[in-house]
Design an enzyme around this catalytic site. Structure first.
Site, mmCIF file in Angstrom:
data_model
loop_
_atom_site.group_PDB
_atom_site.id
_atom_site.type_symbol
_atom_site.label_atom_id
_atom_site.label_comp_id
_atom_site.label_asym_id
_atom_site.label_seq_id
_atom_site.Cartn_x
_atom_site.Cartn_y
_atom_site.Cartn_z
ATOM 1 N N ARG A 173 0.640 -1.343 -0.006
ATOM 2 C CA ARG A 173 0.224 -0.098 0.019
ATOM 3 C C ARG A 173 0.637 1.309 0.116
ATOM 4 N NH1 ARG A 173 -2.612 0.778 4.713
ATOM 5 N NH2 ARG A 173 -3.979 2.151 3.755
ATOM 6 N N LYS A 222 3.114 -6.839 11.704
ATOM 7 C CA LYS A 222 2.310 -7.178 10.716
ATOM 8 C C LYS A 222 2.669 -8.554 10.075
ATOM 9 C CE LYS A 222 1.359 -4.977 6.287
ATOM 10 N NZ LYS A 222 1.082 -3.589 5.772
ATOM 11 N N ARG A 278 -1.265 6.916 19.277
ATOM 12 C CA ARG A 278 -0.740 8.384 19.862
ATOM 13 C C ARG A 278 0.298 8.053 20.713
ATOM 14 N NH1 ARG A 278 -4.420 13.079 21.760
ATOM 15 N NH2 ARG A 278 -2.681 14.697 22.009
HETATM 16 C C1 BTN Z 1 0.270 -3.709 2.343
HETATM 17 O O1 BTN Z 1 1.288 -3.037 2.003
HETATM 18 O O2 BTN Z 1 -0.012 -4.049 3.445
HETATM 19 C C2 BTN Z 1 -0.351 -4.734 1.088
HETATM 20 C C3 BTN Z 1 0.522 -5.757 0.527
HETATM 21 C C4 BTN Z 1 -0.112 -6.552 -0.517
HETATM 22 C C5 BTN Z 1 0.902 -7.479 -1.137
HETATM 23 C C6 BTN Z 1 0.326 -8.522 -1.941
HETATM 24 S S1 BTN Z 1 1.518 -9.642 -2.380
HETATM 25 C C7 BTN Z 1 0.344 -10.479 -3.506
HETATM 26 C C8 BTN Z 1 -0.164 -9.124 -4.258
HETATM 27 N N1 BTN Z 1 0.785 -8.650 -5.473
HETATM 28 C C9 BTN Z 1 1.297 -7.623 -5.051
HETATM 29 O O3 BTN Z 1 2.274 -6.947 -5.752
HETATM 30 N N2 BTN Z 1 0.930 -7.047 -3.788
HETATM 31 C C10 BTN Z 1 -0.065 -7.872 -3.263
#
Ligand code: BTN
Length: 324
Positions: A120, A185, A320
């Site tokens: 993201r 995560k 926070r």
């Molecule tokens: C995040 O940043 O939390 C989202 C991560 C999403 C990763 C997955 S792996 C399969 C799919 N292909 C990608 O290039 N990204 C998503």
């Protein structure tokens, strides 16, 4: 001879001589040796011992389509149109998006490695070979962009439910769709949309799940993380985990199309790691302080601020910091 077939031969974690591999795969020792160099380049830890041959340390848990299918529920099997298991790709999301024009609803793409895994907010997603799960599903919704509101949150619920089936409990969600275990995560969700803003639109639902992150790849991750194998002794074969994910995700997509986020909202709230806590939301240039109350039916976060209850449909939320 493909690199994949050599990796299958070496995946048992035992020593194999160049001669033996050549005979098994029907090629010369030189051809084997050339491919072995590529194994090293993929970052797969390999040992070579004179007189014994080559061995992948700890073996490799490769994805096997038949194993995935064998663990699919009847419902998921109905909804999956095709499963494509790839070797090295740029991004499974990119590959799934290519199928959008062909109308391949239910297409599932997974890969052993991504060279340009997308996270993201323009971040990279660490995607080393044969270690984690990288999954993208193509789906279609009828009601335009607004019918997708809250979808990424609902997908987080599916991931939590799949992990519970794998024996991984106490997993929580951080708005909008980070999957956390003890605030580290474990998985992330990235949705990409194309199509008609008012009519049918195609969505690629990308999920990355850390299963067994190699030390070498973990150095590039800029936030606390955790993987499945470090918290469960249960069966964490990737083909099985992939099937468990699809068993939750596919029916959820179907149900979401009919009922929208409202059907998942309470579940999401129950899993919210920041529920009732003081948080900071970075929203564009703004920094908003408030108490995380809940989410609304569109998946927007609701913060109790000094100005009252406010909703936000974007931004990055964090706890926070404690001030003294
Ligand atoms: C995040 O940043 O939390 C989202 C991560 C999403 C990763 C997955 S792996 C399969 C799919 N292909 C990608 O290039 N990204 C998503």
């Amino acid at each position: 001879m493909s690199l994949e077939s050599l990796l299958v031969s070496l995946s048992d974690g035992k020593f194999h001589s160049g001669d033996e591999l050549g005979r098994a795969l029907g090629v010369s020792r030189t051809a084997i040796w050339k491919q072995l160099k590529k194994v090293g380049e993929l970052g797969i830890p390999m040992t070579s011992v004179k007189g014994k041959g080559y061995c992948i340390d700890g073996g490799l848990d490769l994805l096997v389509e038949e194993d995935v299918r064998a663990h699919l529920s009847a419902e998921a099997r109905e909804l999956v149109a095709q499963i494509e298991v790839m070797g090295v790709v740029d991004s499974t999301n990119v590959r799934a998006m290519e199928k959008a024009q062909l109308g391949k609803k239910g297409y599932v793409c997974t890969a052993e490695q991504q060279t340009a895994g997308k996270g993201r907010r323009g971040r990279k997603w660490a995607s080393p070979y044969g270690s984690n799960l990288y999954l993208s599903v193509l789906w279609e919704f009828d009601g335009g962009a607004s019918s997708l509101e809250g979808l990424s949150l609902a997908v987080g619920v599916a991931v939590v439910d799949a992990l519970a089936k794998a024996g991984v409990d106490d997993v929580q969600l951080k708005w909008p769709n980070d999957v956390l275990y003890q605030r580290r995560k474990m998985a992330g969700v990235l949705l990409e949309v194309t199509g008609d803003a008012e009519g049918p639109c195609q969505v690629v639902i990308g999920i990355g799940l850390n299963v067994k992150m190699p030390e070498s790849a973990s150095t590039s991750i800029d936030q606390p993380w955790v993987d499945v194998t470090s918290i469960t002794e249960g069966d964490s074969r990737r083909s099985l985990l992939l099937a468990l994910l699809l068993n939750e995700l596919m029916p959820l997509l179907e149900r979401f199309g009919a009922q929208g986020f409202g059907a998942f909202r309470q579940r999401w709230q129950d899993l919210d790691v920041y529920s009732g806590q003081e948080v900071v939301l970075k929203y564009g240039q703004e920094t908003i302080h408030g108490v995380a109350e809940s989410v609304d039916d569109t998946g927007a976060i609701l913060l109790r601020t000094a100005e009252g209850l406010r909703s936000f449909n974007g931004g990055e939320v964090s706890l926070r910091p404690v001030t003294t």
